[in-house]
Design a protein around this motif. Sequence first.
Motif, PDB file in Angstrom:
ATOM      1  N   PRO A   1       0.900  -1.342  -0.061  1.00 36.65           N
ATOM      2  CA  PRO A   1       0.002   0.173  -0.055  1.00 36.65           C
ATOM      3  C   PRO A   1       0.855   1.211  -0.057  1.00 36.65           C
ATOM      4  CG  PRO A   1      -0.877  -1.601   1.552  1.00 36.65           C
ATOM      5  CD  PRO A   1       0.346  -2.204   1.130  1.00 36.65           C
ATOM      6  N   ASN A   2       1.961   1.223   0.583  1.00 42.25           N
ATOM      7  CA  ASN A   2       2.969   2.291   0.484  1.00 42.25           C
ATOM      8  C   ASN A   2       3.709   2.824  -0.640  1.00 42.25           C
ATOM      9  OD1 ASN A   2       4.900   0.470   0.804  1.00 42.25           O
ATOM     10  ND2 ASN A   2       5.536   1.133   2.585  1.00 42.25           N
ATOM     11  N   GLY A   3       3.464   1.640  -1.782  1.00 43.70           N
ATOM     12  CA  GLY A   3       4.210   1.934  -2.929  1.00 43.70           C
ATOM     13  C   GLY A   3       5.538   1.373  -3.101  1.00 43.70           C
ATOM     14  N   GLU A   4       5.803   0.720  -2.093  1.00 43.13           N
ATOM     15  CA  GLU A   4       7.167  -0.403  -2.148  1.00 43.13           C
ATOM     16  C   GLU A   4       6.747  -1.655  -2.359  1.00 43.13           C
ATOM     17  OE1 GLU A   4       8.758   0.145   1.819  1.00 43.13           O
ATOM     18  OE2 GLU A   4      10.557   1.473   0.926  1.00 43.13           O
ATOM     19  N   LYS A   5       7.845  -2.515  -2.804  1.00 41.87           N
ATOM     20  CA  LYS A   5       7.610  -3.750  -3.345  1.00 41.87           C
ATOM     21  C   LYS A   5       7.871  -4.859  -1.987  1.00 41.87           C
ATOM     22  CE  LYS A   5       6.992  -2.883  -7.788  1.00 41.87           C
ATOM     23  NZ  LYS A   5       5.779  -3.133  -8.383  1.00 41.87           N
TER      24      LYS A   5
ATOM     25  N   ASP B   1      -0.584  -4.563   6.127  1.00 40.85           N
ATOM     26  CA  ASP B   1      -0.182  -4.332   4.635  1.00 40.85           C
ATOM     27  C   ASP B   1       0.049  -5.492   4.013  1.00 40.85           C
ATOM     28  OD1 ASP B   1      -0.233  -1.566   5.085  1.00 40.85           O
ATOM     29  OD2 ASP B   1       1.930  -1.221   5.328  1.00 40.85           O
ATOM     30  N   LEU B   2       0.432  -6.649   4.618  1.00 36.27           N
ATOM     31  CA  LEU B   2       0.801  -7.809   3.982  1.00 36.27           C
ATOM     32  C   LEU B   2      -0.447  -8.606   3.842  1.00 36.27           C
ATOM     33  CD1 LEU B   2       3.699  -9.261   6.183  1.00 36.27           C
ATOM     34  CD2 LEU B   2       3.965  -8.082   4.090  1.00 36.27           C
ATOM     35  N   GLU B   3      -1.521  -8.496   4.766  1.00 39.68           N
ATOM     36  CA  GLU B   3      -2.754  -9.034   4.564  1.00 39.68           C
ATOM     37  C   GLU B   3      -3.525  -8.463   3.414  1.00 39.68           C
ATOM     38  OE1 GLU B   3      -7.142  -9.018   6.572  1.00 39.68           O
ATOM     39  OE2 GLU B   3      -5.438  -8.272   7.785  1.00 39.68           O
ATOM     40  N   LYS B   4      -3.406  -7.295   2.988  1.00 44.36           N
ATOM     41  CA  LYS B   4      -4.027  -6.736   1.820  1.00 44.36           C
ATOM     42  C   LYS B   4      -3.162  -7.139   0.503  1.00 44.36           C
ATOM     43  CE  LYS B   4      -5.888  -2.536   4.105  1.00 44.36           C
ATOM     44  NZ  LYS B   4      -5.758  -1.257   3.866  1.00 44.36           N
ATOM     45  N   THR B   5      -1.737  -7.091   0.639  1.00 43.58           N
ATOM     46  CA  THR B   5      -1.135  -7.490  -0.478  1.00 43.58           C
ATOM     47  C   THR B   5      -1.207  -8.975  -1.049  1.00 43.58           C
ATOM     48  OG1 THR B   5       0.593  -5.743   0.026  1.00 43.58           O
ATOM     49  CG2 THR B   5       1.345  -7.587  -1.290  1.00 43.58           C
ATOM     50  N   ILE B   6      -1.407  -9.973  -0.123  1.00 48.01           N
ATOM     51  CA  ILE B   6      -1.429 -11.279  -0.339  1.00 48.01           C
ATOM     52  C   ILE B   6      -2.836 -11.469  -1.017  1.00 48.01           C
ATOM     53  CG2 ILE B   6      -1.393 -13.709   0.529  1.00 48.01           C
ATOM     54  CD1 ILE B   6       0.805 -12.760   2.507  1.00 48.01           C
ATOM     55  N   LYS B   7      -3.711 -10.789  -0.092  1.00 51.45           N
ATOM     56  CA  LYS B   7      -5.095 -11.074  -0.566  1.00 51.45           C
ATOM     57  C   LYS B   7      -5.407 -10.656  -2.094  1.00 51.45           C
ATOM     58  CE  LYS B   7      -9.728  -9.063  -0.414  1.00 51.45           C
ATOM     59  NZ  LYS B   7     -10.594  -7.938   0.209  1.00 51.45           N
ATOM     60  N   ASN B   8      -4.773  -9.320  -2.509  1.00 49.38           N
ATOM     61  CA  ASN B   8      -4.926  -8.821  -3.978  1.00 49.38           C
ATOM     62  C   ASN B   8      -4.065  -9.963  -4.876  1.00 49.38           C
ATOM     63  OD1 ASN B   8      -6.422  -6.750  -2.837  1.00 49.38           O
ATOM     64  ND2 ASN B   8      -4.513  -5.447  -2.707  1.00 49.38           N
ATOM     65  N   ALA B   9      -2.782 -10.323  -4.425  1.00 52.61           N
ATOM     66  CA  ALA B   9      -2.137 -10.962  -5.242  1.00 52.61           C
ATOM     67  C   ALA B   9      -2.828 -12.356  -5.601  1.00 52.61           C
ATOM     68  CB  ALA B   9      -0.702 -11.481  -4.661  1.00 52.61           C
ATOM     69  N   VAL B  10      -3.149 -13.250  -4.587  1.00 47.42           N
ATOM     70  CA  VAL B  10      -3.838 -14.324  -4.871  1.00 47.42           C
ATOM     71  C   VAL B  10      -5.275 -14.292  -5.553  1.00 47.42           C
ATOM     72  CG1 VAL B  10      -5.080 -16.623  -3.818  1.00 47.42           C
ATOM     73  CG2 VAL B  10      -2.545 -15.381  -3.076  1.00 47.42           C
ATOM     74  N   SER B  11      -6.209 -13.473  -4.969  1.00 46.41           N
ATOM     75  CA  SER B  11      -7.588 -13.447  -5.379  1.00 46.41           C
ATOM     76  C   SER B  11      -7.574 -12.784  -6.682  1.00 46.41           C
ATOM     77  CB  SER B  11      -8.250 -12.728  -4.365  1.00 46.41           C
ATOM     78  OG  SER B  11      -7.835 -11.555  -4.294  1.00 46.41           O
ATOM     79  N   GLY B  12      -6.682 -11.726  -6.962  1.00 45.43           N
ATOM     80  CA  GLY B  12      -6.634 -11.183  -8.205  1.00 45.43           C
ATOM     81  C   GLY B  12      -6.334 -11.998  -9.574  1.00 45.43           C
ATOM     82  N   ARG B  13      -5.473 -12.883  -9.016  1.00 41.91           N
ATOM     83  CA  ARG B  13      -4.865 -13.790 -10.130  1.00 41.91           C
ATOM     84  C   ARG B  13      -6.031 -14.570 -10.505  1.00 41.91           C
ATOM     85  NH1 ARG B  13      -0.494 -11.649  -8.542  1.00 41.91           N
ATOM     86  NH2 ARG B  13       1.665 -12.078  -9.370  1.00 41.91           N
ATOM     87  N   ILE B  14      -6.670 -15.183  -9.539  1.00 44.45           N
ATOM     88  CA  ILE B  14      -7.787 -16.087  -9.683  1.00 44.45           C
ATOM     89  C   ILE B  14      -8.925 -15.554 -10.408  1.00 44.45           C
ATOM     90  CG2 ILE B  14      -9.802 -17.507  -8.391  1.00 44.45           C
ATOM     91  CD1 ILE B  14      -7.491 -18.016  -6.211  1.00 44.45           C
ATOM     92  N   GLU B  15      -9.509 -14.323  -9.947  1.00 51.67           N
ATOM     93  CA  GLU B  15     -10.542 -13.497 -10.624  1.00 51.67           C
ATOM     94  C   GLU B  15      -9.957 -13.151 -12.132  1.00 51.67           C
ATOM     95  OE1 GLU B  15     -11.273 -10.300  -8.188  1.00 51.67           O
ATOM     96  OE2 GLU B  15     -11.932 -11.573  -6.575  1.00 51.67           O
ATOM     97  N   ALA B  16      -8.945 -12.813 -12.312  1.00 51.99           N
ATOM     98  CA  ALA B  16      -8.580 -12.374 -13.805  1.00 51.99           C
ATOM     99  C   ALA B  16      -8.543 -13.594 -14.875  1.00 51.99           C
ATOM    100  CB  ALA B  16      -7.031 -11.961 -13.710  1.00 51.99           C
TER     101      ALA B  16
END
Length: 390
Positions: free
Chosen positions: A254-258, A309-324
């Motif tokens: 969320p803060n823009g870092e990787k 931050d980690l919670e949001k990032t992992i959620k977006n990474a996994v669910s985002g790939r599945i939905e796409a």
Amino acid sequence: MIKFRKVFSLVFISLICLSSFSSCEKAGTELADLMIIQGIGVDYEKGNYNVTVEILNNEQSGSPSGDSSSENKTKIYSIKGETVADALRLLTTKSGNLPLFAHNRVIVINENLNEQSISNVLEFFVRNYDSRASQLICISKGQKAEDIIRAKLLNDTVKSEILENLLTESYQHSLIPQVRVIDAVNSLENKAATLCVPAVTIKENGENEDFELSGCAVFDENGNVSKYLSVEEAEGLAFLNDDIKEGFFTETLPNGEKATFVINKSKTRFNVKTVNGNLHYYLTVNISCDIDEIGTKEREKSDSEILSDLEKTIKNAVSGRIEATLNTLQKADGGDCVHYCKILELKKPKIYKTVDDSWKSVFMNVKTFVAVNVTIRRVGEETLKINETA
């Protein structure tokens, strides 16, 4: 005396058998007299199949009709035929040697077969007794299969071995599915399933070239490429198929870092329900991972902020790939690469019998709900657990 005769008879019969077997050996089966095929590329153009093969340079010597020199480990030949079998059999006229298919590593198939089904290409490899059903398959995207086989790699190597290693390691890291000849044939024979094959292209590397993954090719019911899954969508396919071995992904916090996450374990479970006559699939992903690298600004935050931050990032990474992945597959000409039909047959056999014949249209309207449970095994010196429900 009788015992001696029995022993003598056994020895005599053994000698006859050995003599018979050695006499049956065909002439011209020395190593130097065989084309030990390592890779095969198949293109279709102007009514003929153009087949390109990479073979081991047994004698490390040049050939006027092959692309080799005294330093080359392999030779490359291309030849045309009315069928794949016709072209491969005509290889003997190029090299004067007998082709040996048992050691072939990979089959590269052109994405554009000009309405020729991939089934036609695989026919030879299924029927030929010397061919292995475990050969890996990939699609050449944006280039001819011949270009892949003839790629100008940095060092003189067996190109097909490098391509095989790329496909194998990428599968182990959950980037692409692994598709063998037998897998492709079984998928094509299943009316409800859709074939999805890794796609490969060539990337320039100065004066040389490298192989590069380019997602996956999705085939239609006629055996032609209908669409592609991106690299991220191919990763989503691995989650949907419960085929995560290990792997990693890098995402923006969320803060823009990787941050880079290393997957060490994942399990996907499904539940199926009928809601107002529509199929609902409830997907639960249990994933365990480590934090391989995190932004320096994150270390200045409290533990709760870092976890958020980690919670949001992992959620977006996994669910985002599945939905796409599902969005791409469920479009007008979509295909069931995620085996939803098989899941329905196992969990709801009565419902399956009513939709079996119209599964393609049913699949396009299936709704999926995703829940993610993440265990972060290592963050510095702590072990943390996050439960995320989408």
